[in-house]
Scaffold this active site. Structure first.
Site, PDB file in Angstrom:
ATOM      1  N   GLU A 163      13.639  45.093  67.234  1.00 13.02           N
ATOM      2  CA  GLU A 163      13.640  43.933  66.631  1.00 13.02           C
ATOM      3  C   GLU A 163      15.065  43.586  65.915  1.00 13.02           C
ATOM      4  O   GLU A 163      15.668  44.138  64.979  1.00 13.02           O
ATOM      5  CB  GLU A 163      12.720  43.873  65.379  1.00 13.02           C
ATOM      6  CG  GLU A 163      12.640  42.760  64.510  1.00 13.02           C
ATOM      7  CD  GLU A 163      11.633  42.992  63.194  1.00 13.02           C
ATOM      8  OE1 GLU A 163      10.945  43.918  63.064  1.00 13.02           O
ATOM      9  OE2 GLU A 163      11.551  41.656  62.732  1.00 13.02           O
ATOM     10  N   LYS A 193      10.675  42.326  69.340  1.00 12.98           N
ATOM     11  CA  LYS A 193      10.175  41.461  68.285  1.00 12.98           C
ATOM     12  C   LYS A 193      11.297  40.808  68.018  1.00 12.98           C
ATOM     13  O   LYS A 193      12.114  40.983  67.036  1.00 12.98           O
ATOM     14  CB  LYS A 193       9.864  42.435  67.055  1.00 12.98           C
ATOM     15  CG  LYS A 193       9.412  41.503  65.798  1.00 12.98           C
ATOM     16  CD  LYS A 193       8.323  42.334  65.230  1.00 12.98           C
ATOM     17  CE  LYS A 193       7.982  41.710  63.769  1.00 12.98           C
ATOM     18  NZ  LYS A 193       7.107  42.498  62.854  1.00 12.98           N
TER      19      LYS A 193
HETATM   20  P1  13P Z   1       7.272  38.211  58.972  1.00 11.67           P
HETATM   21  O1  13P Z   1       6.234  37.727  60.095  1.00 11.67           O
HETATM   22  O2  13P Z   1       6.735  37.908  57.582  1.00 11.67           O
HETATM   23  O3  13P Z   1       8.597  37.724  59.231  1.00 11.67           O
HETATM   24  O4  13P Z   1       7.323  39.854  58.954  1.00 11.67           O
HETATM   25  C1  13P Z   1       7.353  40.518  60.229  1.00 11.67           C
HETATM   26  C2  13P Z   1       8.294  41.647  60.214  1.00 11.67           C
HETATM   27  O5  13P Z   1       7.523  42.796  60.373  1.00 11.67           O
HETATM   28  C3  13P Z   1       9.556  41.553  59.920  1.00 11.67           C
HETATM   29  O6  13P Z   1      10.181  42.928  60.277  1.00 11.67           O
END
Ligand code: 13P
Length: 341
Positions: free
Chosen positions: A184, A226
C-alpha cells in the site's frame, strides 16, 4: 532466481485469488488504537479495549451473507486476538464464515528527518517472527501502508525510494512466511492539486514500487496492491466526474502495474460511502485493458454509517450490521461494474 518453494508459491497464489474473487473485496478494520480514538470521538464513546471489542464484534457477527461480498478482513494486532461474547476468537468466526483473516503488520508512520514533512513506515524489526506467529494463528494476508504527500516538490525522490524499499522488504518477508502482502503506497488526497498531477505522481510512485519489488525478487503473483484511486486533491477547485477518475486511475495502473499482479484493491481515502461505490463502479466499467481484479479494501467507506448508527448502544447493533451488509453489497456490485446507485 526462485527463492520460494513451488508449494509456497501455489499457496500464495490461491490466497490472493480467493481474496480477489469476483464481486468481493476487503474490509479494512485494522484501525490502530489511536485511529479508533478519532472514530469513537465522532460518536461520543470512550476508546477502551472493551468498546473496541464490542465494535469489532458488531462488524464480524452480523448476517453470514457478508461473506458474499467480503473475502477478507484486515485486523489490528489487538483485534486479531480478541474474542466474541462467547469467547470465540474473531479470526475463528471469520474462518467459519469463509472469510480470510488478515493482519496489519506495520507499526505506523514515522518522520523522514530532513524532508518537508514526509514520512516512512516502521515495523521491519522481528517481522519474520511476527509473520510466522500470525500464520500459525490463521492469518493468510497482511497489510503495510506507506503514505506520500503531493505538494511543492513532494513527494521527494528520497521518500519514493525509501517507501518503495520498505514495502519491498515487507513483501519479501511476508511471502517467505506464507502470507500474501498487500502493498500500500498511498498517495494522499490532501492539497489542491488537479487530477493530472495526481495521476502523474501516482504513476511515478507505482513505477518505483514495482521496480523495487522486482529488485527484492518479490513473487508478484502472490501479492496484492492497495493504491489510492487517482482523484484531484480535496481542495482542488475543479470538479471531476467518476468517468474522469476512472480513466486517470486505470491509465496510471496500466502504465505501472504488471499483469502478473492478481488484484488491486483500492482504499477509500476519505471518499463518502456513495462516492467510493460510484468511483469503483466507473473504474470497472471503463473500457480499456484491465488485466487485474479491481475491487475495494475500504475502511471508512464501509464503516462510517455503521458507526453513526451504532453509537455504542446494544439496541442499535442489528441495524448497524444491516447497514454494513448494505454497503458491502453496494461495493461488491461496483467491483463488477454493476452498481446501480
Ligand atoms: P480507508 O478506506 O478509510 O482509506 O482505509 C483503508 C485503509 O486501510 C488505509 O490503509
Amino acid at each position: 532466481r526462485q527463492y520460494l518453494s513451488a508449494d509456497k508459491e501455489k499457496e500464495l497464489i490461491e490466497t490472493a485469488n480467493t481474496l480477489m474473487a469476483k464481486g468481493k473485496g476487503l474490509l479494512a478494520a485494522d484501525e490502530s488504537t489511536a485511529s479508533m480514538l478519532k472514530r469513537f470521538q465522532s460518536i461520543g464513546i470512550e476508546n477502551n479495549e472493551e468498546n473496541r471489542r464490542l465494535y469489532r464484534q458488531l462488524l464480524l457477527t452480523g448476517s453470514k451473507d457478508l461473506a458474499n461480498y467480503i473475502s477478507g478482513v484486515i485486523f489490528f494486532h489487538e483485534t486479531f486476538y480478541q474474542c466474541d461474547n462467547n469467547g470465540k476468537p474473531f479470526r475463528e468466526i471469520l474462518k467459519d464464515n469463509g472469510i480470510i483473516p488478515g493482519i496489519k503488520v506495520d507499526k505506523g508512520l514515522v518522520p523522514l528527518a530532513g524532508t518537508n514533512g514526509e514520512s516512512t513506515t516502521q515495523g521491519l524489526d522481528n517481522l519474520s517472527e511476527r509473520c510466522a506467529q500470525y500464520y500459525r494463528d490463521g492469518a493468510r494476508f497482511a497489510k503495510w501502508r506507506c503514505a506520500l504527500k503531493i505538494g511543492d516538490g513532494l513527494p521527494s525522490e528520497l521518500c519514493i525510494r525509501e517507501t518503495s524499499n520498505v514495502l519491498a522488504r515487507y513483501a519479501s518477508i511476508c511471502q517467505q512466511n506464507g502470507i500474501v502482502p498487500i502493498v500500500e503506497p498511498e498517495v494522499l488526497p490532501d492539497g489542491d492539486h488537479d487530477l493530472e498531477t495526481s495521476q502523474y505522481i501516482t504513476e511515478k510512485v507505482l513505477a518505483a514500487t514495482y521496480k523495487t519489488l522486482s529488485e527484492h525478487h518479490v513473487f508478484l503473483e502472490g501479492t496484492l496492491l492497495k493504491p489510492n484511486m487517482v482523484t484531484a486533491g480535496f481542495d482542488c477547485k475543479k470538479k471531476y466526474k467518476p468517468e474522469d477518475i476512472a480513466r486517470a486511475t486505470v491509465t496510471a495502473l496500466q502504465r505501472t502495474v504488471p499483469p502478473a499482479v492478481p488484484g488491486i484493491c483500492f482504499l477509500s481515502g476519505g471518499q463518502s460511502e456513495e462516492e467510493a461505490s460510484v468511483n469503483l463502479n466507473a473504474i470497472n466499467q471503463y473500457s480499456g485493458k484491465k488485466p487485474w481484479a479491481l475491487t475495494f479494501s475500504y475502511g471508512r467507506a464501509l464503516q462510517a454509517s455503521v458507526l453513526t448508527l451504532w453509537t455504542g448502544k446494544s439496541e442499535n447493533v442489528s441495524a448497524a450490521q444491516n447497514q454494513l451488509l448494505k454497503r458491502a453489497q453496494a461495493h461488491g456490485a461496483a467491483a463488477k461494474g454493476e452498481y446501480k446507485g
